[in-house]
Write a protein that holds these residues in place. Structure first.
Motif, PDB file in Angstrom:
ATOM      1  N   THR A  15       0.862  -1.177   0.000  1.00 18.25           N
ATOM      2  CA  THR A  15       0.000   0.000   0.000  1.00 18.25           C
ATOM      3  C   THR A  15       0.902   1.232   0.000  1.00 18.25           C
ATOM      4  OG1 THR A  15      -0.157   0.240   2.401  1.00 18.25           O
ATOM      5  CG2 THR A  15      -1.782  -1.217   1.338  1.00 18.25           C
ATOM      6  N   THR A  41      -0.572  -0.298  -4.520  1.00 17.16           N
ATOM      7  CA  THR A  41      -1.716   0.610  -4.559  1.00 17.16           C
ATOM      8  C   THR A  41      -1.257   2.008  -4.172  1.00 17.16           C
ATOM      9  OG1 THR A  41      -2.354   0.295  -2.235  1.00 17.16           O
ATOM     10  CG2 THR A  41      -3.315  -1.232  -3.857  1.00 17.16           C
ATOM     11  N   LEU A  73      -7.749   3.901   0.898  1.00  7.96           N
ATOM     12  CA  LEU A  73      -7.801   3.045   2.084  1.00  7.96           C
ATOM     13  C   LEU A  73      -8.814   3.517   3.120  1.00  7.96           C
ATOM     14  CD1 LEU A  73      -3.996   2.359   2.514  1.00  7.96           C
ATOM     15  CD2 LEU A  73      -5.725   0.772   1.666  1.00  7.96           C
ATOM     16  N   THR A  79     -11.652  -1.218   0.013  1.00  6.21           N
ATOM     17  CA  THR A  79     -10.471  -1.926   0.496  1.00  6.21           C
ATOM     18  C   THR A  79     -10.769  -3.415   0.654  1.00  6.21           C
ATOM     19  OG1 THR A  79      -9.650   0.052   1.607  1.00  6.21           O
ATOM     20  CG2 THR A  79      -8.763  -2.057   2.363  1.00  6.21           C
ATOM     21  N   HIS A  93       2.178  -2.306   4.566  1.00  4.78           N
ATOM     22  CA  HIS A  93       1.387  -1.072   4.596  1.00  4.78           C
ATOM     23  C   HIS A  93       2.309   0.134   4.705  1.00  4.78           C
ATOM     24  CE1 HIS A  93      -1.808   1.673   5.342  1.00  4.78           C
ATOM     25  NE2 HIS A  93      -1.631   1.740   6.650  1.00  4.78           N
ATOM     26  N   ALA A  95       1.276   3.221   3.187  1.00  5.87           N
ATOM     27  CA  ALA A  95       0.473   4.432   2.968  1.00  5.87           C
ATOM     28  C   ALA A  95       0.354   5.204   4.277  1.00  5.87           C
ATOM     29  CB  ALA A  95      -0.912   4.064   2.457  1.00  5.87           C
TER      30      ALA A  95
END
Length: 141
Positions: A15, A41, A73, A79, A93, A95
């Motif tokens: 992410t 993403t 997200l 999601t 993760h 992001a």
């Protein structure tokens, strides 16, 4: 969740792959982790031009093959749907709102991304059996 890759390779989801940390990790894995299906993403800066602006394309991954999926997200339904569709084996993760000034200017939205979205991803991993007992014991209730 388990990988839905056509090649039966485990899938790693990054992410925030359009951000500084996520992009670097995504690119590293594309270059060095042939045994994995690597997907990324982001919410913004998804164009191929932007992605390759600071990093030349890895020789094994031409520009047109690097695809980042747009995913907000903060949209839990989207999601969940994304996770069900791509069924990653590993989620990294990356992001986050990383700029202190931007965080302070919009504390609520920054908190939603940095804390709430992270918690939701962890809960989705639990729901789909992708977390260890140690992971489960450290999550907030």
């Amino acid at each position: 969740m388990s990988s839905s890759s056509a090649t039966n390779q485990p899938t790693i989801l990054i992410t925030g792959a359009s951000g500084m940390l996520g992009r670097s990790l995504h690119r590293f894995l594309l270059r060095n982790a042939d045994e994995y299906n690597v997907i990324g993403t982001g919410l913004s800066r998804l164009s191929v031009h932007h992605y390759h602006e600071h990093y030349p394309s890895p020789s094994s991954t031409p520009h047109e093959e690097v695809k980042l999926y747009k995913l907000n997200l903060l949209d839990h339904k989207a999601t969940s749907s994304f996770l069900q569709t791509h069924r990653p084996d590993i989620i990294v993760h990356c992001a986050a709102e990383r700029y202190p000034d931007a965080f302070e200017q919009n504390v609520e939205a920054s908190f939603q991304l940095n804390v709430d979205a992270t918690k939701f991803l962890a809960q989705e991993c639990l729901r789909h059996g992708k977390a260890t007992e140690k992971d489960r014991s450290t999550l907030p209730k």
